[in-house]
Every structure is written in structure tokens, then in C-alpha cells.
Design a protein around this motif. Sequence first.
Motif, PDB file in Angstrom:
ATOM      1  N   ASP A 704       0.802  -1.222   0.000  1.00  0.00           N
ATOM      2  CA  ASP A 704       0.000   0.000   0.000  1.00  0.00           C
ATOM      3  C   ASP A 704       0.835   1.272   0.000  1.00  0.00           C
ATOM      4  OD1 ASP A 704      -2.336  -1.278  -0.227  1.00  0.00           O
ATOM      5  OD2 ASP A 704      -2.936  -1.121   1.877  1.00  0.00           O
ATOM      6  N   ASP A 705       2.145   1.135   0.173  1.00  0.00           N
ATOM      7  CA  ASP A 705       2.964   2.339   0.139  1.00  0.00           C
ATOM      8  C   ASP A 705       3.675   2.510  -1.207  1.00  0.00           C
ATOM      9  OD1 ASP A 705       3.245   4.557   1.648  1.00  0.00           O
ATOM     10  OD2 ASP A 705       5.085   3.919   2.655  1.00  0.00           O
ATOM     11  N   VAL A 706       3.324   1.658  -2.158  1.00  0.00           N
ATOM     12  CA  VAL A 706       3.814   1.855  -3.534  1.00  0.00           C
ATOM     13  C   VAL A 706       2.708   2.608  -4.273  1.00  0.00           C
ATOM     14  CG1 VAL A 706       4.402   0.681  -5.695  1.00  0.00           C
ATOM     15  CG2 VAL A 706       5.262  -0.189  -3.519  1.00  0.00           C
ATOM     16  N   ASP A 707       3.057   3.746  -4.870  1.00  0.00           N
ATOM     17  CA  ASP A 707       2.025   4.576  -5.499  1.00  0.00           C
ATOM     18  C   ASP A 707       1.793   4.237  -6.963  1.00  0.00           C
ATOM     19  OD1 ASP A 707       1.655   6.337  -3.191  1.00  0.00           O
ATOM     20  OD2 ASP A 707       3.712   6.964  -3.612  1.00  0.00           O
ATOM     21  N   ALA A 708       2.809   3.706  -7.621  1.00  0.00           N
ATOM     22  CA  ALA A 708       2.653   3.368  -9.038  1.00  0.00           C
ATOM     23  C   ALA A 708       3.538   2.184  -9.349  1.00  0.00           C
ATOM     24  CB  ALA A 708       3.042   4.546  -9.919  1.00  0.00           C
ATOM     25  N   MET A 709       3.133   1.430 -10.341  1.00  0.00           N
ATOM     26  CA  MET A 709       3.928   0.269 -10.705  1.00  0.00           C
ATOM     27  C   MET A 709       4.063   0.211 -12.220  1.00  0.00           C
ATOM     28  SD  MET A 709       3.861  -3.182  -8.796  1.00  0.00           S
ATOM     29  CE  MET A 709       4.874  -4.528  -9.346  1.00  0.00           C
ATOM     30  N   TRP A 710       5.308   0.181 -12.667  1.00  0.00           N
ATOM     31  CA  TRP A 710       5.585   0.005 -14.091  1.00  0.00           C
ATOM     32  C   TRP A 710       6.071  -1.421 -14.231  1.00  0.00           C
ATOM     33  CZ3 TRP A 710       9.190   4.778 -15.441  1.00  0.00           C
ATOM     34  CH2 TRP A 710       8.504   5.959 -15.154  1.00  0.00           C
ATOM     35  N   CYS A 711       5.340  -2.211 -14.954  1.00  0.00           N
ATOM     36  CA  CYS A 711       5.734  -3.606 -15.066  1.00  0.00           C
ATOM     37  C   CYS A 711       5.938  -3.931 -16.545  1.00  0.00           C
ATOM     38  CB  CYS A 711       4.654  -4.486 -14.436  1.00  0.00           C
ATOM     39  SG  CYS A 711       5.218  -6.145 -14.203  1.00  0.00           S
ATOM     40  N   PHE A 712       7.175  -4.213 -16.910  1.00  0.00           N
ATOM     41  CA  PHE A 712       7.516  -4.439 -18.320  1.00  0.00           C
ATOM     42  C   PHE A 712       7.729  -5.908 -18.627  1.00  0.00           C
ATOM     43  CE2 PHE A 712       9.221  -0.100 -17.314  1.00  0.00           C
ATOM     44  CZ  PHE A 712       8.246   0.600 -18.000  1.00  0.00           C
ATOM     45  N   ALA A 713       7.510  -6.777 -17.644  1.00  0.00           N
ATOM     46  CA  ALA A 713       7.674  -8.215 -17.885  1.00  0.00           C
ATOM     47  C   ALA A 713       6.984  -8.950 -16.748  1.00  0.00           C
ATOM     48  CB  ALA A 713       9.162  -8.577 -17.895  1.00  0.00           C
ATOM     49  N   GLY A 714       6.649 -10.208 -17.007  1.00  0.00           N
ATOM     50  CA  GLY A 714       6.041 -11.017 -15.955  1.00  0.00           C
ATOM     51  C   GLY A 714       4.521 -11.005 -16.057  1.00  0.00           C
ATOM     52  N   ASP A 715       3.878 -11.260 -14.935  1.00  0.00           N
ATOM     53  CA  ASP A 715       2.428 -11.444 -14.918  1.00  0.00           C
ATOM     54  C   ASP A 715       1.716 -10.083 -14.801  1.00  0.00           C
ATOM     55  OD1 ASP A 715      -0.153 -12.181 -14.493  1.00  0.00           O
ATOM     56  OD2 ASP A 715       0.292 -13.690 -12.957  1.00  0.00           O
ATOM     57  N   LEU A 716       1.447  -9.476 -15.951  1.00  0.00           N
ATOM     58  CA  LEU A 716       0.865  -8.132 -15.959  1.00  0.00           C
ATOM     59  C   LEU A 716      -0.541  -8.129 -15.366  1.00  0.00           C
ATOM     60  CD1 LEU A 716       1.959  -6.884 -19.511  1.00  0.00           C
ATOM     61  CD2 LEU A 716       3.227  -6.837 -17.380  1.00  0.00           C
ATOM     62  N   GLU A 717      -1.267  -9.197 -15.622  1.00  0.00           N
ATOM     63  CA  GLU A 717      -2.635  -9.301 -15.106  1.00  0.00           C
ATOM     64  C   GLU A 717      -2.626  -9.245 -13.578  1.00  0.00           C
ATOM     65  OE1 GLU A 717      -4.213 -12.287 -13.613  1.00  0.00           O
ATOM     66  OE2 GLU A 717      -6.137 -11.272 -13.509  1.00  0.00           O
ATOM     67  N   GLN A 718      -1.664  -9.951 -12.994  1.00  0.00           N
ATOM     68  CA  GLN A 718      -1.562  -9.978 -11.536  1.00  0.00           C
ATOM     69  C   GLN A 718      -1.286  -8.561 -10.989  1.00  0.00           C
ATOM     70  OE1 GLN A 718       2.119 -11.461  -9.893  1.00  0.00           O
ATOM     71  NE2 GLN A 718       1.046 -12.512  -8.246  1.00  0.00           N
ATOM     72  N   VAL A 719      -0.421  -7.856 -11.670  1.00  0.00           N
ATOM     73  CA  VAL A 719      -0.079  -6.502 -11.230  1.00  0.00           C
ATOM     74  C   VAL A 719      -1.320  -5.614 -11.263  1.00  0.00           C
ATOM     75  CG1 VAL A 719       1.228  -4.437 -11.865  1.00  0.00           C
ATOM     76  CG2 VAL A 719       2.339  -6.673 -11.855  1.00  0.00           C
ATOM     77  N   ARG A 720      -2.056  -5.684 -12.380  1.00  0.00           N
ATOM     78  CA  ARG A 720      -3.240  -4.831 -12.504  1.00  0.00           C
ATOM     79  C   ARG A 720      -4.275  -5.201 -11.447  1.00  0.00           C
ATOM     80  NH1 ARG A 720      -2.064  -4.930 -18.662  1.00  0.00           N
ATOM     81  NH2 ARG A 720      -3.038  -6.974 -18.707  1.00  0.00           N
ATOM     82  N   ARG A 721      -4.431  -6.491 -11.201  1.00  0.00           N
ATOM     83  CA  ARG A 721      -5.449  -6.943 -10.246  1.00  0.00           C
ATOM     84  C   ARG A 721      -5.075  -6.520  -8.825  1.00  0.00           C
ATOM     85  NH1 ARG A 721      -5.058 -11.767  -8.134  1.00  0.00           N
ATOM     86  NH2 ARG A 721      -3.892 -12.561  -9.909  1.00  0.00           N
ATOM     87  N   LEU A 722      -3.836  -6.803  -8.429  1.00  0.00           N
ATOM     88  CA  LEU A 722      -3.446  -6.509  -7.044  1.00  0.00           C
ATOM     89  C   LEU A 722      -3.306  -5.005  -6.786  1.00  0.00           C
ATOM     90  CD1 LEU A 722      -0.850  -9.360  -6.402  1.00  0.00           C
ATOM     91  CD2 LEU A 722      -3.270  -9.291  -5.796  1.00  0.00           C
ATOM     92  N   SER A 723      -3.124  -4.241  -7.851  1.00  0.00           N
ATOM     93  CA  SER A 723      -2.969  -2.794  -7.666  1.00  0.00           C
ATOM     94  C   SER A 723      -4.253  -2.171  -7.133  1.00  0.00           C
ATOM     95  CB  SER A 723      -2.593  -2.131  -8.988  1.00  0.00           C
ATOM     96  OG  SER A 723      -3.697  -2.172  -9.865  1.00  0.00           O
ATOM     97  N   ALA A 724      -5.370  -2.912  -7.210  1.00  0.00           N
ATOM     98  CA  ALA A 724      -6.654  -2.370  -6.733  1.00  0.00           C
ATOM     99  C   ALA A 724      -6.624  -2.085  -5.241  1.00  0.00           C
ATOM    100  CB  ALA A 724      -7.788  -3.330  -7.067  1.00  0.00           C
ATOM    101  N   SER A 725      -5.701  -2.736  -4.496  1.00  0.00           N
ATOM    102  CA  SER A 725      -5.703  -2.569  -3.037  1.00  0.00           C
ATOM    103  C   SER A 725      -5.656  -1.089  -2.655  1.00  0.00           C
ATOM    104  CB  SER A 725      -4.536  -3.337  -2.415  1.00  0.00           C
ATOM    105  OG  SER A 725      -3.317  -2.774  -2.866  1.00  0.00           O
ATOM    106  N   ASN A 726      -4.684  -0.347  -3.197  1.00  0.00           N
ATOM    107  CA  ASN A 726      -4.625   1.089  -2.890  1.00  0.00           C
ATOM    108  C   ASN A 726      -4.788   1.921  -4.166  1.00  0.00           C
ATOM    109  OD1 ASN A 726      -2.158   0.502  -4.057  1.00  0.00           O
ATOM    110  ND2 ASN A 726      -1.012   1.955  -2.812  1.00  0.00           N
ATOM    111  N   LEU A 727      -5.333   1.290  -5.192  1.00  0.00           N
ATOM    112  CA  LEU A 727      -5.560   1.942  -6.490  1.00  0.00           C
ATOM    113  C   LEU A 727      -4.292   2.600  -7.021  1.00  0.00           C
ATOM    114  CD1 LEU A 727      -9.111   3.220  -5.759  1.00  0.00           C
ATOM    115  CD2 LEU A 727      -8.480   1.684  -7.609  1.00  0.00           C
ATOM    116  N   LYS A 728      -3.194   1.841  -6.945  1.00  0.00           N
ATOM    117  CA  LYS A 728      -1.945   2.396  -7.472  1.00  0.00           C
ATOM    118  C   LYS A 728      -2.058   2.493  -8.992  1.00  0.00           C
ATOM    119  CE  LYS A 728       0.757  -0.734  -5.384  1.00  0.00           C
ATOM    120  NZ  LYS A 728      -0.200  -1.609  -4.671  1.00  0.00           N
TER     121      LYS A 728
END
Length: 764
Positions: A704-728
Motif C-alpha cells: 500500500d505504500d507503492v504509489d505506481a507500478m511500471w511492469c515491463f515483464a512477468g504477470d501483468l494481469e496480476q499486477v493490474r489486479r493486485l494494484s486495486a488494493s490502494n488503487l496504485k
Amino acid sequence: MVGMGVREIYESMSYGPAPESADLANEWLDSHGRSFGLFIDGQFADAESGQKFETLNPATAGPLALVSQAGPHDVDRAVAAAERARKDWLALGGYGRAKVLYALARQVQKHSRLFAVLESLDNGKPIRETRDIDIPLVARHFYHHAGWAESVERDFPRMKPVGVCGQIIPWNFPLLMLAWKIAPALAWGNTVVLKPAEYTPLTALLFAEICQRAGVPNGVVNIVTGDGETGKLIVDHPGIHKIAFTGSTEVGRAIRVATAGTTKKLSLELGGKSPFVVFEDADLDSAVEGLVDAIWFNQGQVCCAGSRLLVQESIEKKLHAKLRERMEKLRVGSPLDKAVDIGAIIAPVQLERISALVDEGARDGAELFQPSWSCPKEGWFYPPTLLSNVGPASRVAQEEIFGPVLVSMSFRTPKEAVELANNTVYGLAASVWSESLGRALDVAARIKAGTVWVNCTNLFDGSVGFGGYRESGFGREGGVEGLMEYAVEMLPPAVETASSAPRERTGLDRTHKQYIGGKQARPDSGYSLAIGGEDAPRGNRKDVRNAVEAARSAQAAWGAAPAHSRAQILYYLAENLSASDGLDCPDSEKEAAVRAAFRFAGRADKFEGRVHEPPLRGVVYSRYEPIGVVAIVCPDELPLAALAGSVSSAISMGNAVVVVPSEADPLPGEELIHVLEASDIPAGVVNIVSGLRSELVETLARHDDVDAMWCFAGDLEQVRRLSASNLKQTWTPEPFDWRSALELPDVFLRHATQVKNVWVPYGD
Ligand code: NAI
């Protein structure tokens, strides 16, 4: 009156009603038999199921009309119509689309009285507001975007329209939210399927008729009415390329999760708990009038309502006394009465929520004030309410009440004011009142919010982006940033690269490290990964947490440093990179890494905001601010250049980063540690945690203390889904060619910043 002096007459005079006639709106409703179909492909037709629901007048609780509940087949039809219309609409060209948007603006103005009355009937908001604020702003939005339609292709040659846009809007500003969403979409050449809120569908249906008259080609605008189920059908539809949503944070989060497995572009404009900060040197009478606008405009059902009054202790009593006196004079009543300040609450469910929260606040020890008069008994009304002596952690101080309820807290120093203002998960707007412009602008810069109004409140304009920081959502509506939400960047397509040969171990056995808080650190697990001929550290959750903590504590000072200082430090980094002979990668890649750092150093003091000139005496300046802590997951392609490029872009704008280097080849990145150590980048601004993406990315995306995530490899779906916790915010593009993309610095910088607009009216 006989025998009364002038003084007595003035004292005994009270307002008489000044009702606006509802005839025009009733005639329009009657002409449709008070029953409406869906607007698909330029035609009105009932939903396939034939199902309809009532829309009610909140001021009387009486029915106004029946509207259709769109089901799966109807949404399919609307999306298909929008898809079919896309090609010709785009081919019409910017000038052709501009003419249509201009015609929409003119039509809205020509029918403004009908729109204003219909909106007041359906929503319960005072006619003064619909007539003087909502509808003029709708017209302004279409005018402004008619101009953009004509120039977007020239102004943004590397962007293209996103496609079919699904737009879901709330009930608090029904036509205005429609305009905010439809105008920029159409300007680019997109087509739309829009769903108005179930409580307030009528002005959207009138707008559909206006589209027919303004020459909007069939299928370009489709209006489907229905409730949250219809909304879900739009969100889940595979033929939709972008979702724009305004509404509750809860539904926003659900939409973030629902779209995680897709490449749909997403913008969310969610809740708020906006501070209204009054310093002891403020003009208190103006501040009281400001409060009336901040919290009683639209019955307080405003996402950016100034619902938290933060007042300097020395003037707290005085301000409260003035405020109570003013509240006593506010008038609650029929929305069509031109002398009414506060209309009706949208629905019983909202009314119950408001009263329950106020009761809870009072039970928890807040002091409750409501005027002595009572509200009309017919319809759904709630009096203006002040809760003072509220604890900063109490529910009423933290949760959006979405009603005419102001909670008040006090502060002593400007520093305390900023801390209290930022003590919320939201970040939509703020209002700062002080006659010292220096103090007001300083505080405006420190508050984390997308809009700050100085000595004013609730001002909006088509040229000025509106949207939130943190859990108030992401993306903007209005202005150039809002326009960007309806286009996609054309990133250079990925090219096949030959995989590099395994590394040969040379020299002594080495223990590689992570880089956290400016220090080399052994991985918490003590494990390493065998990569080629060497061992790379295998970071775990604890390393990630330490890195995020280090980044958080470094970010505020780094973000506040002058851009010139950040530029100098980045130039020095580029210099050290260039001089380093420990970087184990091809010369061309090393050169790309050096150039990227050098280029972002150069852009650090140039990628900046602008000044807007909305129709007001004053100025609005936009600042491009850092997002905060950005987590970057690097691709395997060009391990050094991608790492150096993405990190320098993010930090050039004042972010602090936690970066996961390429999993296939983390070692060149690790050499970067030595370069960083030799540079002047403050400890904690860049943190490097290597290891298995599958282990690290999840922790980062959940944090929750990460404000933004740039993900250029790996499981992008997971990143988008889990980012909902603090709407990063997430940037999760499909693979692209890094060498060419690094030549386009502003693509990165747009993701590295969020815009804050500061409104500063001037004059006496
Ligand atoms: P909501 O978020 O449920 O409704 C907003 C829109 O989303 C409506 O068109 C609704 O039909 C649609 N919707 C609902 N569920 C959906 C889903 N699962 N998928 C797609 N679309 C969906 O807001 P609601 O229930 O009307 O109000 C509840 C609270 O939300 C309010 O008390 C207020 O705190 C907040 N709110 C915030 C707004 C804002 O402007 N930020 C506007 C309206 C409400």
C-alpha cells in the motif's frame, strides 16, 4: 405593513418562492409518453427484455418516467454499433468532428432551459445550480473539445484514438459527467457506449436527441440505461477498449479488478474527503461563503466537496459562530425554487447513510449543529450540518459522507494543517484560505490532491484537468491530460533480439548484493540465484518492504528538490555510467543507457506544467508532480539500458524507485550499484532488489505504500489486479522496442507524473 418603519419591514421580510416552471420538461416527458428506450445506432428502441424501471423526483418522491434496463444483448448491440461507426467517424477528420462537437455545444445552449429544469427534476439539485453551473459548463466542455478535435492529430502525432469507449457515470452531475466523458472521446475519433446512473438517466436521453439534431453519425454515441448490472456488462465487454468510470471507490476498485486480465485503458474518478483549510489571516466572511459552496453545493453530493474544515485554532470559535449564523439563513426546499440554496438528496438510501453517519459522529463525541428550522416533509431532504470537535481518526473525519455535512477540526501551525489535510487515503481536491499568497501557495504545493483552489472552491473548466491522487483514482478529465485518456501511445513495436551468451566467471568469486537505502545489502533470505556463470542475490518480501520504506522516506525531499538539482545529479550519473568499465554488456547498450540518463537529465527541468486561462479573473497553473514511490519491473531486453532508462525517467521527475532488474540477467544492473554509489543520488531514491519476478512482483503490487507500478515483464494481469488494493497507478504495456522507445522520453515522463491544478483568482 401600516405603521411599520423601514427597519421593521426589512427585519420581518422573508423570501417568497420564485419557482421556475416545470412545464417545458413535463411537455418533453409527455411527448415521449414518459417512457424511454435505449439509444443505439442513432435510434431509440426498448431493451430486448422489455424491462423498465422508474426514475423518481427526489423532491417529491413521485415518478417522472420509465426507462429501459439494458441487458447483455442490448449492450452487445450498442458495442457493435460503436465499432461499426468507428472507421467513418475517424475518417471524417478533425475538422469534420470539430463541427459536430461545435453543433453539440450550440444545441446544449439552445436547449439549456429544458436541460436545466429536467436535471433539477431528476436529480433534486437547485435550478440555480443547473442553470448557472452544470449546463453552461457542459456547453463549455463541448466548445473546448471542438477545438481539440481540430488539432489533436497535429499536436500528438504519436498517439491514436483508443477505440470504443465504455463510460459509466454517477448521478450527482448527470449531464456534466456525460460531457466530460463524451467530448474528449469524440474529439479523438472514438465512439462511445455511455451508461447514465439509474437515478438520473433523463438528461442523457435528451442529449441523445440532441445528437440526432447535431449530426452525430449513427453509432458514434450510444446511450444505454440501466443499473450496476448494465455497468458490469459494459466493463466486461470484450469489444470495448477503454473504460472511464466516475463513482464510488468501491465500484472503482471492482472495475480495476474486472479489467485486470485485459488491455483496456482505464480511468477512475472516485471519492474524496477534501480539506478546506482556513488560516487565521483569511478573509473570514469570504471563507464562510466559500464553505457554503464547498459543502452545500449540490447538497454536498460532490466528489470534491470541501467536507473537512481545518481551521486554525486562534479563529476557530469566530469562524464557527459566523458559519452557524450563515447556516441559519440557508434555505432548503424545492429545487425549482430559484431562491433555494439546497435541494433534495438523490435517494432514501443516501439519506439513511447520511443520517446514520451523522448520528455516529455525534455519539462519538462530536458537537452537532443544525439550523433551527426544519426541512420539507415531502421528498428526501437533509439539513446543512456542522460536526465540530471531531477526532481526526473518527469515521466521519475519514469516510466520504456524500451529503450536506461538514466536519471540523483545528490546527495550530501550517505544518500541522498540511499533515491533517493529507491524513486521508483520498487526494481529489483541497481549498486553502489565507490572505498571504505566499503561505497559501506553499500549502497548495504540499497538499496531495489533483486540484487546489486558493481562496475559492469548486471551480471547474474544460481546459483544466480534474482528477485525483491516491485512492481518489487516476486519469484526468478536462484539459490536455484528460484528452490523453482517450488515446494510446504508439510505442515502437518489439523486435526479436538474440539471447546473450552465458557469462563466463572471471576473477574471484563474488557475492552480489542488493541496494537498499543507499547501502549494499545481502538478501534477507541469504540465497542467490545461479545466472549464467554468476550468482545473483535472491530478494524476498522483506527486502521489498525495506526497499519501499527506504524509498518512502527519501521521496519527499527528492520530490521537493529543484528540477535543476535533480538534472545535475542525473548528468553526473550519466557521466559515471559512461566512465564505468565494470558494466558487462555490449558497448551499444552501454551507450543507450548513458544516453537515456543524459536525456532524462535534460528533460528534468523541461517537462513541466502550463498556465491555463479558464473564464475567470485569475490564473490556473498546473504542476507536474511526482507520483511518489514507483516500483519498476524491468524487461529482459537490454537489461542495463532498460533499467537505467526507466529509473532515470522516474527519478528525474522526483519519484523514488524500487526496481527489479531483468530476471534473466540482473548482473549488469547490479554493476549500476557502484555507479549509483559514486553519484550524488540521495540514499533511498533508487533501490535495487533482484530475484525471481514471481516472488517480488506480488509483494510490490500488494504494497500500500507503492504509489505506481511500471511492469515491463512477468504477470501483468496480476499486477493490474493486485494494484486495486490502494488503487496504485499501473503502466503495463505490451512488449516494445526499448532502444527506440528511449528516444521518446516524454512517453516515460507522462507516466512518471501526475498533474495538480492550482486555481488562483485575483482582483478585489
Ligand atoms: P456507484 O459507484 O454504485 O454508482 C456509480 C455508477 O456506477 C452508476 O452508473 C452505477 O449504475 C454504476 N455501477 C454500479 N455498480 C457497478 C459495477 N459493478 N460495474 C459497473 N458499473 C457499476 O455509486 P452509488 O451507489 O450511486 O453511490 C454510493 C456512494 O458512492 C455515494 O455515497 C458516494 O460516496 C459515492 N459516489 C461518488 C461519486 C463521485 O462523483 N465520485 C458519485 C456517486 C457516488
